[in-house]
Scaffold this motif. Structure first.
Motif, mmCIF file in Angstrom:
data_model
loop_
_atom_site.group_PDB
_atom_site.id
_atom_site.type_symbol
_atom_site.label_atom_id
_atom_site.label_comp_id
_atom_site.label_asym_id
_atom_site.label_seq_id
_atom_site.Cartn_x
_atom_site.Cartn_y
_atom_site.Cartn_z
ATOM 1 N N SER B 99 0.983 -1.082 -0.212
ATOM 2 C CA SER B 99 -0.126 0.116 -0.143
ATOM 3 C C SER B 99 0.661 1.595 -0.091
ATOM 4 N N LEU B 100 1.826 0.908 0.445
ATOM 5 C CA LEU B 100 2.846 2.578 1.207
ATOM 6 C C LEU B 100 3.207 2.793 -0.620
ATOM 7 N N THR B 101 4.519 1.886 -1.351
ATOM 8 C CA THR B 101 4.365 1.882 -2.460
ATOM 9 C C THR B 101 3.570 2.559 -3.707
ATOM 10 N N GLU B 102 2.140 1.449 -3.670
ATOM 11 C CA GLU B 102 0.520 2.472 -4.133
ATOM 12 C C GLU B 102 1.355 3.665 -4.345
ATOM 13 N N GLN B 103 0.161 4.166 -3.056
ATOM 14 C CA GLN B 103 0.193 5.567 -2.121
ATOM 15 C C GLN B 103 1.439 6.682 -3.207
ATOM 16 N N ALA B 104 3.032 6.177 -2.619
ATOM 17 C CA ALA B 104 3.472 7.225 -3.264
ATOM 18 C C ALA B 104 3.387 7.518 -4.824
ATOM 19 N N ALA B 105 3.715 5.698 -5.407
ATOM 20 C CA ALA B 105 3.851 5.960 -6.950
ATOM 21 C C ALA B 105 2.449 7.010 -7.596
ATOM 22 N N THR B 108 2.893 10.578 -6.619
ATOM 23 C CA THR B 108 4.065 11.168 -7.571
ATOM 24 C C THR B 108 3.137 11.394 -8.680
ATOM 25 N N MET B 109 2.498 10.677 -9.433
ATOM 26 C CA MET B 109 2.378 11.056 -10.672
ATOM 27 C C MET B 109 1.212 11.893 -10.327
ATOM 28 N N ASP B 110 0.288 12.322 -9.430
ATOM 29 C CA ASP B 110 -0.702 12.970 -8.887
ATOM 30 C C ASP B 110 0.233 14.456 -9.694
ATOM 31 N N LYS B 111 0.952 14.778 -8.640
ATOM 32 C CA LYS B 111 2.386 15.882 -8.463
ATOM 33 C C LYS B 111 2.699 16.366 -10.419
ATOM 34 N N GLU B 177 8.023 12.162 -1.283
ATOM 35 C CA GLU B 177 7.397 11.116 -1.556
ATOM 36 C C GLU B 177 8.257 9.663 -2.185
ATOM 37 N N GLN B 178 9.541 9.988 -2.292
ATOM 38 C CA GLN B 178 10.613 9.372 -2.805
ATOM 39 C C GLN B 178 10.809 8.246 -0.798
ATOM 40 N N GLY B 179 10.320 8.889 -0.063
ATOM 41 C CA GLY B 179 11.090 8.314 1.312
ATOM 42 C C GLY B 179 10.055 6.775 1.587
ATOM 43 N N TYR B 180 9.248 7.129 0.635
ATOM 44 C CA TYR B 180 8.380 5.242 0.461
ATOM 45 C C TYR B 180 9.602 4.408 0.768
#
Lengths: 123, 269
Positions: B99-105, B108-111, B177-180
């Motif tokens: 879930s964390l990697t999905e959120q981060a991706a 990031t793409m939202d931004k 966000e890459q802190g994931y």
């Protein structure tokens, strides 16, 4: 140009969708495995299929074989974008009639090259 | 330690058996049936004791292995509950990684998707203003048009300022966000540690079980027990393997796109 993107991870579908949009392909649809993809392909007029290999339900290789076995879909260009990296698997995909094979993680450049090559050949 | 002790006990048991057997043959040959009968009883007792000891060791080993398996849930309830165990915890951790990697991706793409129109808008306006600017330089502009350009330029500079700030902020957030990677890496390391622990406990358990089976005569070689369990990996045809973690250490796996291209071109692609 209507493209179907098949991958069980929504993130990967989104990445591929974004990369395709950058390449000028805006008409894309998504499916999360072969089982959902096959009826979409049969009923929709897709010009190109981008699929993962390892998915629950129906795998990408099975989807490829079903596409090649279908009279209407047999000549549909198929690009496999997958983390499956065994030589045997690449050979299996080639023998099943895949048009291109991209291993994950991939670059935008690699995806672009393969897609351009496929369209060059398909004409 | 435990293993040495077990071997020692087993050797002792075999020696005792041999001694007893020798004495039994002696007594039988000298027709001392009463002592021989006693020896047979002793033999049976020794064997029984040895089995009891071995079963005791197995029970203790099993207990330790289960404790070390980190399955500390309520195993007495029916069905056994492992809600609080570390194994369950590990599954939760792995789900957390997903879930964390999905959120981060996604974030990031939202931004990126939010930034693209800003950059595009600024680019378009600057190109259009440049054309107007050239017209002004060529003195092709009416005073009225110049007044319009004057205000447009003012607006554009404002837009440029806020746009650049927004883009900067989005870029910063993408980096953050890459802190994931750090977070998931730590979680994965913990799970890897747990798996190694469970693996060594499992090997321990198999070894103990093998020893007892050997002693009780259920199977004559402890190694066979382990080998019987080491059946080769079964592979369903067409089933995927997922990402190759050690692609560079395996011969049957390609390690990059160039290898894929080479392989395909060798097949006439």
């Amino acid at each position: 140009m209507k493209i179907l993107i098949v991958d069980d991870f929504s993130t990967m579908r989104r990445i591929i969708k974004n990369l395709l949009r950058d390449l000028g392909f805006t008409n894309t649809q998504e499916a999360d495995d072969g089982q959902t993809a096959l009826p979409m392909l049969k009923s929709g007029d897709f010009d190109f299929l981008v699929t993962d290999w390892n998915m629950p339900g129906m795998t990408g290789i099975e989807l490829l074989k079903q596409v090649r076995a279908d009279e209407k879909l047999s000549s549909l260009p198929v690009l496999m974008v997958t983390a499956e990296a065994k030589r045997d698997q690449i050979i299996e995909a080639a023998q099943a009639g895949v048009n291109g094979y991209v291993v994950k993680p991939f670059t935008a450049q690699a995806l672009k090259e393969k897609i351009e090559k496929i369209f060059e050949r398909v004409g | 330690m435990e293993s040495n002790k077990t071997d020692h006990n087993a050797n002792l048991f075999v020696e005792e058996l041999r001694d007893c057997a020798k004495m039994l043959v002696d007594k039988l040959q000298s027709s001392d049936y009463e002592t021989a009968s006693e020896l047979i009883t002793t033999l049976t007792q020794k064997r029984d004791n040895h089995i009891y000891q071995s079963v005791g060791r197995l029970t203790r080993g099993l207990h330790n292995a289960i404790v070390n398996f980190n399955v500390e849930g309520d195993l007495t309830s029916d069905p056994a509950s492992i809600e609080k165990s570390e194994i369950k915890d590990a599954s939760d951790r792995l789900n957390y990684v997903i879930s964390l990697t999905e959120q981060a991706a996604d974030k990031t793409m939202d931004k990126v998707e939010a930034s693209a129109p800003i950059a595009m808008g600024l680019g378009q306006e600057s190109r259009s203003l440049r054309e107007e600017w050239h017209r002004l330089k060529r003195r092709e502009m009416t005073p009225d048009e110049f007044r319009q350009l004057y205000y447009r330029m003012d607006d554009f500079l404002d837009q440029m300022g806020t746009g650049a700030d927004q883009l900067n902020q989005n870029l910063q957030e993408i980096i953050l966000e890459q802190g994931y990677q750090d977070l998931t890496g730590q979680v994965l390391k913990k799970v890897i540690g747990l798996i190694s622990d469970v693996e060594s406990e499992l090997v321990n358990l198999v070894r103990i079980a093998g020893q007892v089976e050997e002693i009780t005569g259920l199977i004559d070689d402890a190694d066979n027990f382990i080998d019987a369990n080491a059946t080769p990996e079964k592979k369903v045809v067409g089933e995927g393997e997922g990402p190759q973690v050690n692609a560079d250490k395996r011969d049957d796996v390609v390690s990059n796109q160039d290898d894929v291209d080479d392989l395909l071109s060798s097949l006439g692609f």
